[in-house]
Design an enzyme around this catalytic site. Structure first.
Site, PDB file in Angstrom:
ATOM      1  N   CYS A 133      -6.015   1.727   5.381  1.00  0.00           N
ATOM      2  CA  CYS A 133      -6.665   0.541   5.940  1.00  0.00           C
ATOM      3  C   CYS A 133      -6.164   0.375   7.374  1.00  0.00           C
ATOM      4  O   CYS A 133      -5.193   1.013   7.790  1.00  0.00           O
ATOM      5  CB  CYS A 133      -6.339  -0.692   5.099  1.00  0.00           C
ATOM      6  SG  CYS A 133      -4.628  -1.266   5.210  1.00  0.00           S
TER       7      CYS A 133
ATOM      8  N   GLU B 110       0.847   3.848   1.889  1.00  0.00           N
ATOM      9  CA  GLU B 110       1.334   4.224   3.219  1.00  0.00           C
ATOM     10  C   GLU B 110       2.511   3.339   3.641  1.00  0.00           C
ATOM     11  O   GLU B 110       3.482   3.831   4.213  1.00  0.00           O
ATOM     12  CB  GLU B 110       0.201   4.113   4.254  1.00  0.00           C
ATOM     13  CG  GLU B 110      -0.983   5.001   3.969  1.00  0.00           C
ATOM     14  CD  GLU B 110      -2.035   4.359   3.055  1.00  0.00           C
ATOM     15  OE1 GLU B 110      -3.103   4.964   2.899  1.00  0.00           O
ATOM     16  OE2 GLU B 110      -1.789   3.264   2.488  1.00  0.00           O
TER      17      GLU B 110
ATOM     18  N   CYS C  45      -2.434  -0.657   7.629  1.00  0.00           N
ATOM     19  CA  CYS C  45      -1.506   0.458   7.378  1.00  0.00           C
ATOM     20  C   CYS C  45      -1.527   1.448   8.534  1.00  0.00           C
ATOM     21  O   CYS C  45      -0.485   1.975   8.913  1.00  0.00           O
ATOM     22  CB  CYS C  45      -1.843   1.158   6.069  1.00  0.00           C
ATOM     23  SG  CYS C  45      -1.313   0.224   4.619  1.00  0.00           S
TER      24      CYS C  45
ATOM     25  N   HIS D  58       0.839  -1.199   0.000  1.00  0.00           N
ATOM     26  CA  HIS D  58       0.000   0.000   0.000  1.00  0.00           C
ATOM     27  C   HIS D  58       0.873   1.249   0.000  1.00  0.00           C
ATOM     28  O   HIS D  58       2.029   1.219   0.413  1.00  0.00           O
ATOM     29  CB  HIS D  58      -0.926  -0.005   1.208  1.00  0.00           C
ATOM     30  CG  HIS D  58      -1.993  -1.051   1.138  1.00  0.00           C
ATOM     31  ND1 HIS D  58      -2.986  -1.150   2.064  1.00  0.00           N
ATOM     32  CD2 HIS D  58      -2.224  -2.046   0.229  1.00  0.00           C
ATOM     33  CE1 HIS D  58      -3.788  -2.154   1.752  1.00  0.00           C
ATOM     34  NE2 HIS D  58      -3.335  -2.716   0.639  1.00  0.00           N
TER      35      HIS D  58
END
Length: 164
Positions: free
Chosen positions: A88, A62, A91, A60
């Site tokens: 999410c 992040e 993360c 992801h």
């Protein structure tokens, strides 16, 4: 947030093209986007690797900001992450553990449990409110200026004479 959107353009997973920028003291310290780890296959090239309804081929945005900072030995304490979508929960845990104190998201993505997690952890969560004047400026910047410069480069093989 504009930089997070630019980072998202590099995403290599078409399920969600997300970008993130990690900032400390008004300075960018890392960027990230959804994509496979270096030298591994990208979703856009070979398809998704699905597990329990999620593509696990990519990292992801992040996560990639934190990994970029770690790779270059940059502390992530007391930072803000600007992200095109709210992180999410997985993360968020990583961001919090790495010392991120503020999350600014352009829009909410699926998992709203991250809002409660931020509150419990003492992490500030904000939804980004775009400034119409800034958006108009960016539109002009990316629509007109590069085009003029490209035309100048196309018409002049001696690049040393161009001023940017």
């Amino acid at each position: 947030m504009s930089m997070a959107h630019m980072a998202a353009e590099r995403s290599t997973c078409d399920r969600l093209r997300a970008g993130a920028v990690l900032v400390r003291d008004h300075r960018v310290i890392a960027t990230g986007y959804n994509g496979a780890p270096p030298h591994m296959d990208h979703c856009d090239d070979v398809g998704h690797l699905m597990e329990e309804g999620h593509c696990i081929r990519t990292l992801h945005a992040e996560e990639n900001t934190l990994l970029q900072a770690a790779k270059f030995g940059i502390s992530t304490d007391d930072t803000t992450v600007y992200t095109t979508f709210s992180p999410c929960y997985h993360c968020f845990k990583k961001l919090f553990a790495a010392g991120v104190k503020r999350v600014v998201a352009m829009q909410v993505y699926r998992d709203t449990s991250v809002f409660d997690a931020c509150q419990k952890a003492g992490v500030i969560f904000e939804l980004y409110e775009p400034d119409p004047h800034w958006l108009e400026y960016l539109s002009t910047l990316f629509k007109e200026l590069p085009k003029e410069r490209i035309e100048a480069v196309k018409g002049d093989s001696d690049l040393s004479r161009l001023s940017f």
